[in-house]
Design an enzyme around this catalytic site. Structure first.
Site, short mmCIF file in Angstrom:
data_model
loop_
_atom_site.label_atom_id
_atom_site.label_comp_id
_atom_site.label_asym_id
_atom_site.label_seq_id
_atom_site.Cartn_x
_atom_site.Cartn_y
_atom_site.Cartn_z
N HIS A 449 0.87 -1.24 -0.06
CA HIS A 449 0.08 0.00 -0.05
C HIS A 449 0.63 1.36 -0.10
CE1 HIS A 449 -0.54 0.50 4.54
NE2 HIS A 449 0.67 0.06 4.35
N GLU A 450 0.19 2.46 -0.13
CA GLU A 450 0.84 3.78 -0.32
C GLU A 450 1.66 3.96 -1.36
OE1 GLU A 450 0.18 6.31 1.07
OE2 GLU A 450 -1.18 5.36 2.45
N GLY A 451 1.62 3.17 -2.57
CA GLY A 451 2.66 3.12 -3.73
C GLY A 451 3.39 1.82 -3.37
#
Ligand code: FAD
Length: 605
Positions: A449-451
């Site tokens: 997540h978050e890239g």
């Protein structure tokens, strides 16, 4: 607190005070009300609430994850009790201005406080941390009225926040989001669309949920330039701020995850007409700032969230390391290689070199990662409060460059530490009775997540190292070279390690030039993940040399501190001897502009 299996209080004190010298920040006006005593008090409070209110239900929240019966979500009661206790600490506003009820704590100290909660129960801690990111984004980009309406109740712990970027067809590629926001005559917007993977998107833990949603205003430019940011509350407010009608945002269902099970993860529909606020379908939204600036604004939150992801990965790595260390000290198994007398008692497994290898590897990863996270916090403090503008700008640039590394390195290597923690536990580590298997599952989210890892790699090699004509990379290399020069001037072990770090830094410079001179962006970026890993390892080696210099500056104290400092030296040695050399073949491969991945055809798999 020194015997905690969440984090090491001595290590935090070493990093914050002996190394990063956070006490000197109190000379600056923003932190003038603080002192070493107030920092210690807030760290004690975080450690205590984390241990007493968060850690005890970590396993229960994993085993009894939130359920949805089609009407409402149910969460085990300990989660709400822990969140109420957290809100009472005031830590939700730890770094915020006094004017909004904040404590104005330095970011480095606040990051250390947060790590206690992440180590104790990362899933419960996700609710306040998402809320914090949301509130900070509104403080930076919202109007005074939006701040008064939404940030205050979030800081009080009454409302929680989310970030709604991802959609089923748009995860890594946010350019492809399709949620629409139609302007209305009264200045509000009506949103329609579907958001996927939204953490904390629905629950029974707060009076209201403030969604920050990326959406397109029709007629705007295509791609990322046409994305705007909206506040879309679950419950709309009356003119006097009281809870009013239900907004048209509905939970379609919960995702059932490998880890992080205590945090709800949701598929949300906006504007389907299930609820009809003010007599009409469409989720009511309020534009934040100007139209089409949404992604740039969201990056404010994402950068913070990315470092927060790295911090969470570090905390999970750290607690599992301490638990595997405690286990290794009490599990008798086998006898020393040099003395196999079967009538002698077995030795604890910590006596075996191979187990020490696994413990040292974990120690070098988690303490190296924690140093990087707190260093990033210190950079944020410099960016905000350094007296000279040039210093503030340098801190901003360096932090920008380090962000993908601070996100990805701990997500990869503190997960590897969790793997080793399982290994140290042997068969027990593979059972659900053992905390470390949950830490591994929880941590497995962090490279996603978050890239994702791959997206961070593209960000570092494709964008960050070339931004402002390479000024960010040059600043990083200069800053590491300055550490190398300081180490050379000592006559201790640091001087010896400095030579190896200096050589690795020069390889980064050469390899980066070579990659960007390839003349074909596909070749430049084909092995970006390898580049991220190699540069990340050099950065962590730098963190270890910095720590070693701080150890040498403390001299040779007696007592338990002598062992603590010897442990730091040994972990630094381990990282330089066992880990940094991994980067040699990685840099060789990168320098050869290897095309293996590029040239592989789909049909060959
Ligand atoms: C538990 C959980 C919580 C989440 N919480 C939130 C949240 O609160 N809010 C929110 O908005 N989102 C959230 N997300 C979504 C998360 O950010 C996305 O899952 C992530 O960005 C990846 O998107 P994706 O799942 O669509 O994968 P994809 O984008 O389909 O990627 C799949 C794979 O392809 C690779 N890939 C994709 N594009 C490229 C490219 N151009 N070059 C090279 N490789 C590429 C990726 O690295 C990855 O390995 C959450 C996800 C999970 C699992």
């Amino acid at each position: 607190m020194s015997s905690s299996t969440l984090l090491s209080r001595r290590d935090l004190a070493f990093l914050l005070h002996d190394w990063l010298d956070v006490d000197r920040l109190t000379e600056r006006p923003r932190y003038a009300e603080h002192s070493r005593e107030t920092f210690d008090a807030v760290l004690d409070l975080a450690a205590q609430v984390a241990a007493e209110r968060f850690a005890p239900h970590n396993r229960a929240a994993d085993a009894s994850e939130p359920t949805f019966d089609g009407q409402r979500i149910r969460t085990i009661p300990q989660v709400k009790a822990a969140l109420d206790a957290y809100a009472r600490t005031g830590l939700l506003a730890a770094t915020m201005d006094e004017s909004v009820g904040g404590m104005q704590l330095p970011h480095a100290v606040a990051a250390a406080c947060s790590a206690w909660f992440q180590a104790a129960n990362v899933a419960t801690a996700a609710y306040p941390f998402l809320t914090l990111g949301n509130a900070n984004l509104l403080l930076a980009h919202g109007s005074a009225e939006q701040i008064a309406t939404w940030v205050r109740p979030m800081v009080q712990g009454r409302f929680f926040g989310t970030m709604c970027l991802s959609e089923p067809q748009a995860g890594s590629s946010l350019a492809d989001i399709t949620t629409r926001a139609e302007p209305q005559d009264d200045g509000t917007y009506r949103l329609t669309g579907t958001k996927m993977w939204i953490s904390g998107g629905e629950h029974d833990l707060a009076e209201n949920i403030v969604h920050l949603v990326l959406a397109r205003i029709p007629g705007g430019p295509p791609g990322v330039k046409g994305i705007s940011l909206f506040i879309v509350p679950k419950v709309l407010l009356d003119d006097d701020g009281a809870l009013g009608p239900r907004n048209d945002v509905v939970l379609v269902g919960l995702n059932h995850k490998l880890g992080y099970r205590g945090t709800t993860n949701t598929l949300l529909n906006f504007g389907e007409g299930v609820h009809r606020p003010y007599g009409r379908a469409g989720a009511v939204g309020y534009l934040v700032g100007e139209p089409h600036q949404g992604l740039a604004q969201m990056f404010h939150m994402m950068n913070e969230a990315r470092i927060g992801v790295g911090a969470g990965a570090t905390a999970l790595g750290y607690t599992a390391y301490l638990k595997s260390l405690a286990y290794a000290r009490q599990r008798p198994q086998g006898r020393p290689v040099a003395d196999k007398d079967p009538t002698a008692p077995q030795v604890p497994i910590v006596a075996h070199a191979d187990v020490r290898r696994m413990l040292l590897a974990q120690k070098s990863y988690v303490e190296g990662a924690l140093a990087l996270i707190l260093y990033c916090g210190r950079l944020l403090d410099e960016e905000k409060t350094a007296p000279a503008e040039a210093d503030r700008n340098r801190a901003h640039l360096l932090l920008d460059l380090l962000t993908p590394i601070a996100k990805s390195w701990p997500s990869q290597w503190c997960l590897a530490a969790n793997d080793l923690a399982i290994q140290v536990h042997g068969g027990s580590g593979y059972t659900r009775d053992c905390d470390v298997e949950q830490h591994w599952r929880d941590n497995r989210l962090n490279p996603i997540h978050e890239g994702t890892h791959g997206i961070q790699a593209l960000d570092l090699l494709g964008r960050k190292v070339t931004m402002r004509d390479g000024a960010g990379l040059e600043l990083l290399l200069e800053t590491i070279r300055a550490t190398v020069t300081r180490a050379w001037k000592t006559d201790g072990e640091a001087a010896e390690l400095a030579g190896r770090l200096g050589a690795a830094v020069e390889r980064i410079a050469v390899v980066t030039r070579r990659l960007h001179g390839a003349g074909d962006p596909e070749v430049t970026l084909a092995n970006a993940s390898l580049y991220l890993e190699a540069v990340g390892h050099v950065v962590i080696a730098w963190m270890w040399l910095e720590q070693l210099l701080a150890v040498e500056a403390l001299g040779s104290p007696d007592g338990p501190d002598a062992d603590f400092l010897a442990g730091k030296r040994q972990a630094a040695r381990y990282f330089f001897r066992h880990e940094l050399p991994r980067t040699g073949p990685q840099f060789d491969l990168l320098e050869s502009l290897d095309r293996t991945t590029l040239d592989t055809r789909d049909a060959w798999f």
